[in-house]
Design a protein around this motif. Structure first.
Motif, PDB file in Angstrom:
ATOM      1  N   GLY A  87     -24.897  21.801  20.974  1.00 56.07           N
ATOM      2  CA  GLY A  87     -25.173  22.765  19.909  1.00 56.07           C
ATOM      3  C   GLY A  87     -24.099  22.931  18.865  1.00 56.07           C
ATOM      4  N   ILE A  88     -23.083  22.073  18.866  1.00 57.95           N
ATOM      5  CA  ILE A  88     -22.104  22.104  17.777  1.00 57.95           C
ATOM      6  C   ILE A  88     -22.743  21.418  16.576  1.00 57.95           C
ATOM      7  CG2 ILE A  88     -19.881  21.205  16.984  1.00 57.95           C
ATOM      8  CD1 ILE A  88     -18.797  21.672  19.768  1.00 57.95           C
ATOM      9  N   LYS A  89     -22.873  22.151  15.488  1.00 61.51           N
ATOM     10  CA  LYS A  89     -23.664  21.663  14.354  1.00 61.51           C
ATOM     11  C   LYS A  89     -22.857  21.267  13.133  1.00 61.51           C
ATOM     12  CE  LYS A  89     -27.756  24.333  15.650  1.00 61.51           C
ATOM     13  NZ  LYS A  89     -28.725  25.367  15.229  1.00 61.51           N
ATOM     14  N   VAL A  90     -21.555  21.547  13.125  1.00 62.49           N
ATOM     15  CA  VAL A  90     -20.737  21.262  11.945  1.00 62.49           C
ATOM     16  C   VAL A  90     -19.529  20.425  12.354  1.00 62.49           C
ATOM     17  CG1 VAL A  90     -19.469  22.228   9.984  1.00 62.49           C
ATOM     18  CG2 VAL A  90     -21.442  23.461  10.926  1.00 62.49           C
ATOM     19  N   ALA A  91     -19.325  19.291  11.697  1.00 62.04           N
ATOM     20  CA  ALA A  91     -18.187  18.426  12.012  1.00 62.04           C
ATOM     21  C   ALA A  91     -17.686  17.744  10.752  1.00 62.04           C
ATOM     22  CB  ALA A  91     -18.580  17.379  13.060  1.00 62.04           C
ATOM     23  N   GLU A  92     -16.395  17.509  10.719  1.00 63.18           N
ATOM     24  CA  GLU A  92     -15.800  16.770   9.601  1.00 63.18           C
ATOM     25  C   GLU A  92     -15.108  15.520  10.119  1.00 63.18           C
ATOM     26  OE1 GLU A  92     -11.538  17.942   8.325  1.00 63.18           O
ATOM     27  OE2 GLU A  92     -12.563  19.871   8.548  1.00 63.18           O
ATOM     28  N   ILE A  93     -15.251  14.434   9.376  1.00 64.73           N
ATOM     29  CA  ILE A  93     -14.547  13.189   9.659  1.00 64.73           C
ATOM     30  C   ILE A  93     -13.345  13.137   8.736  1.00 64.73           C
ATOM     31  CG2 ILE A  93     -14.729  10.677   9.829  1.00 64.73           C
ATOM     32  CD1 ILE A  93     -16.759  12.265  11.520  1.00 64.73           C
ATOM     33  N   THR A  94     -12.136  13.066   9.284  1.00 60.67           N
ATOM     34  CA  THR A  94     -10.963  13.032   8.409  1.00 60.67           C
ATOM     35  C   THR A  94     -10.782  11.639   7.820  1.00 60.67           C
ATOM     36  OG1 THR A  94      -9.375  12.446  10.137  1.00 60.67           O
ATOM     37  CG2 THR A  94      -9.879  14.795   9.847  1.00 60.67           C
ATOM     38  N   LEU A  95     -10.241  11.597   6.622  1.00 66.66           N
ATOM     39  CA  LEU A  95     -10.118  10.338   5.902  1.00 66.66           C
ATOM     40  C   LEU A  95      -8.829   9.594   6.217  1.00 66.66           C
ATOM     41  CD1 LEU A  95     -11.617  11.170   2.379  1.00 66.66           C
ATOM     42  CD2 LEU A  95     -12.761  10.525   4.513  1.00 66.66           C
ATOM     43  N   ASN A  96      -8.095  10.005   7.255  1.00 71.31           N
ATOM     44  CA  ASN A  96      -6.905   9.261   7.675  1.00 71.31           C
ATOM     45  C   ASN A  96      -7.261   7.861   8.147  1.00 71.31           C
ATOM     46  OD1 ASN A  96      -6.848  12.243   8.629  1.00 71.31           O
ATOM     47  ND2 ASN A  96      -4.699  11.772   8.220  1.00 71.31           N
ATOM     48  N   ASP A  97      -8.421   7.745   8.757  1.00 69.37           N
ATOM     49  CA  ASP A  97      -8.885   6.468   9.306  1.00 69.37           C
ATOM     50  C   ASP A  97      -9.366   5.568   8.171  1.00 69.37           C
ATOM     51  OD1 ASP A  97     -10.378   4.392  10.545  1.00 69.37           O
ATOM     52  OD2 ASP A  97     -10.737   5.680  12.284  1.00 69.37           O
ATOM     53  N   PRO A  98      -8.890   4.319   8.089  1.00 69.99           N
ATOM     54  CA  PRO A  98      -9.351   3.407   7.036  1.00 69.99           C
ATOM     55  C   PRO A  98     -10.850   3.125   7.089  1.00 69.99           C
ATOM     56  CG  PRO A  98      -8.048   2.234   8.687  1.00 69.99           C
ATOM     57  CD  PRO A  98      -7.869   3.685   8.944  1.00 69.99           C
ATOM     58  N   GLU A  99     -11.463   3.374   8.257  1.00 68.17           N
ATOM     59  CA  GLU A  99     -12.896   3.162   8.424  1.00 68.17           C
ATOM     60  C   GLU A  99     -13.705   4.438   8.160  1.00 68.17           C
ATOM     61  OE1 GLU A  99     -14.722   0.125   9.985  1.00 68.17           O
ATOM     62  OE2 GLU A  99     -13.069  -0.470   8.685  1.00 68.17           O
ATOM     63  N   ALA A 100     -13.045   5.476   7.673  1.00 62.39           N
ATOM     64  CA  ALA A 100     -13.670   6.806   7.608  1.00 62.39           C
ATOM     65  C   ALA A 100     -14.957   6.840   6.789  1.00 62.39           C
ATOM     66  CB  ALA A 100     -12.673   7.821   7.053  1.00 62.39           C
ATOM     67  N   PHE A 101     -14.981   6.217   5.644  1.00 66.47           N
ATOM     68  CA  PHE A 101     -16.177   6.273   4.803  1.00 66.47           C
ATOM     69  C   PHE A 101     -17.360   5.587   5.488  1.00 66.47           C
ATOM     70  CE2 PHE A 101     -12.698   6.413   1.580  1.00 66.47           C
ATOM     71  CZ  PHE A 101     -12.933   7.700   1.122  1.00 66.47           C
ATOM     72  N   ARG A 102     -17.094   4.452   6.101  1.00 70.37           N
ATOM     73  CA  ARG A 102     -18.158   3.746   6.819  1.00 70.37           C
ATOM     74  C   ARG A 102     -18.642   4.568   8.012  1.00 70.37           C
ATOM     75  NH1 ARG A 102     -19.000   0.741  11.127  1.00 70.37           N
ATOM     76  NH2 ARG A 102     -16.820   0.817  11.791  1.00 70.37           N
ATOM     77  N   LEU A 103     -17.696   5.141   8.750  1.00 68.93           N
ATOM     78  CA  LEU A 103     -18.059   5.949   9.908  1.00 68.93           C
ATOM     79  C   LEU A 103     -18.851   7.181   9.497  1.00 68.93           C
ATOM     80  CD1 LEU A 103     -14.760   5.747  11.980  1.00 68.93           C
ATOM     81  CD2 LEU A 103     -16.929   4.609  12.488  1.00 68.93           C
ATOM     82  N   LEU A 104     -18.479   7.776   8.388  1.00 65.32           N
ATOM     83  CA  LEU A 104     -19.212   8.935   7.882  1.00 65.32           C
ATOM     84  C   LEU A 104     -20.651   8.556   7.551  1.00 65.32           C
ATOM     85  CD1 LEU A 104     -19.296  11.877   6.967  1.00 65.32           C
ATOM     86  CD2 LEU A 104     -18.271  11.166   4.802  1.00 65.32           C
ATOM     87  N   ALA A 105     -20.833   7.390   6.947  1.00 66.71           N
ATOM     88  CA  ALA A 105     -22.183   6.923   6.632  1.00 66.71           C
ATOM     89  C   ALA A 105     -22.990   6.666   7.901  1.00 66.71           C
ATOM     90  CB  ALA A 105     -22.103   5.643   5.786  1.00 66.71           C
ATOM     91  N   VAL A 106     -22.337   6.092   8.915  1.00 71.37           N
ATOM     92  CA  VAL A 106     -23.004   5.844  10.198  1.00 71.37           C
ATOM     93  C   VAL A 106     -23.449   7.152  10.836  1.00 71.37           C
ATOM     94  CG1 VAL A 106     -22.650   5.030  12.572  1.00 71.37           C
ATOM     95  CG2 VAL A 106     -21.844   3.640  10.649  1.00 71.37           C
ATOM     96  N   LEU A 107     -22.543   8.135  10.866  1.00 66.88           N
ATOM     97  CA  LEU A 107     -22.867   9.421  11.472  1.00 66.88           C
ATOM     98  C   LEU A 107     -23.952  10.153  10.687  1.00 66.88           C
ATOM     99  CD1 LEU A 107     -19.374  10.854  12.525  1.00 66.88           C
ATOM    100  CD2 LEU A 107     -20.998   9.553  13.887  1.00 66.88           C
ATOM    101  N   THR A 108     -23.885  10.065   9.372  1.00 67.10           N
ATOM    102  CA  THR A 108     -24.891  10.719   8.537  1.00 67.10           C
ATOM    103  C   THR A 108     -26.284  10.173   8.846  1.00 67.10           C
ATOM    104  OG1 THR A 108     -23.319  11.164   6.747  1.00 67.10           O
ATOM    105  CG2 THR A 108     -25.649  11.111   6.166  1.00 67.10           C
ATOM    106  N   LYS A 109     -26.381   8.863   8.951  1.00 64.22           N
ATOM    107  CA  LYS A 109     -27.675   8.234   9.224  1.00 64.22           C
ATOM    108  C   LYS A 109     -28.213   8.646  10.590  1.00 64.22           C
ATOM    109  CE  LYS A 109     -29.943   3.698   9.269  1.00 64.22           C
ATOM    110  NZ  LYS A 109     -29.749   2.226   9.078  1.00 64.22           N
ATOM    111  N   ARG A 110     -27.326   8.812  11.540  1.00 62.89           N
ATOM    112  CA  ARG A 110     -27.735   9.052  12.925  1.00 62.89           C
ATOM    113  C   ARG A 110     -27.926  10.536  13.255  1.00 62.89           C
ATOM    114  NH1 ARG A 110     -25.240   5.840  18.118  1.00 62.89           N
ATOM    115  NH2 ARG A 110     -25.975   7.189  19.776  1.00 62.89           N
ATOM    116  N   TYR A 111     -27.126  11.422  12.629  1.00 67.23           N
ATOM    117  CA  TYR A 111     -27.095  12.805  13.100  1.00 67.23           C
ATOM    118  C   TYR A 111     -27.454  13.869  12.053  1.00 67.23           C
ATOM    119  CZ  TYR A 111     -24.429  10.704  16.933  1.00 67.23           C
ATOM    120  OH  TYR A 111     -24.032   9.917  17.975  1.00 67.23           O
ATOM    121  N   SER A 112     -27.665  13.477  10.816  1.00 67.53           N
ATOM    122  CA  SER A 112     -27.787  14.492   9.767  1.00 67.53           C
ATOM    123  C   SER A 112     -29.025  15.384   9.901  1.00 67.53           C
ATOM    124  CB  SER A 112     -27.772  13.842   8.380  1.00 67.53           C
ATOM    125  OG  SER A 112     -28.847  12.945   8.235  1.00 67.53           O
TER     126      SER A 112
END
Length: 214
Positions: free
Chosen positions: A41-66
């Motif tokens: 039931g945790i509904k809010v999460a942020e991906i930090t941009l420290n990771d060089p893969e962050a933008f890609r990972l954010l897109a992956v998570l958005t597609k799967r969990y949004s």
């Protein structure tokens, strides 16, 4: 939660009162972690941009969990990074400091923005510039009394406590006036990730949910 507007996004964050901060977690484990969060039931999460893969990972998570979760980008330090994160699916932008140009860019793009601030002057300026929520960082260094004292001159400004927030002190921040908690390593401990102990992570997630729902 794909079609939420800026104001609706802000309201969800303030209603949920918990932002899970996902920092430097490899993709395979990251998906497991967010699976656990979605289930508990945790509904809010942020991906930090420290990771060089962050933008890609954010897109992956958005597609799967949004559908069930509100996903944003953290550690955003430039207008370009904010735009790339929004293109990848971020519904809110979190900054470590108060950057007027990033606040304005998020306003123009109609995306919720949460700048970091330390002093009363920074908090007030960020809110006047159009910030939706102010991330008070590092919260644990300032202490809970800081949040209580800020309620006198600026009760209308929604503050989020971020930095050193734990199960032990989280409730005190909320009772002192914080409207939300941003929680990183206390919610995704490295020992749990190393062991891939997903039941233990689920139990921890449930404890944080209970804390903010009391």
């Amino acid at each position: 939660m794909k079609n939420l507007g800026k104001e609706e996004t802000t309201q969800v964050i303030l209603q949920e009162r918990l932002i899970a901060i996902l920092r430097n977690i490899k993709e395979e484990q990251l998906l497991k972690v967010v699976d656990v969060f979605e289930e508990t039931g945790i509904k809010v999460a942020e991906i930090t941009l420290n990771d060089p893969e962050a933008f890609r990972l954010l897109a992956v998570l958005t597609k799967r969990y949004s559908k069930n979760m509100l996903l944003g980008a953290g550690t955003v330090t430039s207008v370009e990074a904010a735009r790339l994160a929004i293109e990848a699916g971020a519904k809110f932008i979190v900054m470590p400091t108060m950057m007027p140009d990033v606040i304005q860019a998020c306003k123009d793009l109609k995306v919720s923005v949460i700048p970091g601030a330390f002093s009363p002057t920074e908090i007030h300026q960020a809110y006047r510039l159009g910030a939706d929520i102010i991330k008070v960082f590092p919260a644990n260094s300032l202490g809970t009394s800081y949040f209580r004292e800020m309620q006198g001159p600026m009760p209308e400004i929604p503050l989020a406590a971020v930095g050193g927030v734990t199960l032990e002190n989280g409730r005190a921040f909320l009772e002192a006036g914080a409207r939300a908690l941003g929680v990183g390593s206390s919610l995704t401990p490295r020992d749990i990730l190393a062991k891939e102990d997903w039941p233990k992570l689920a139990e921890l997630a449930k404890q944080f949910k209970e804390l903010v729902n009391k």
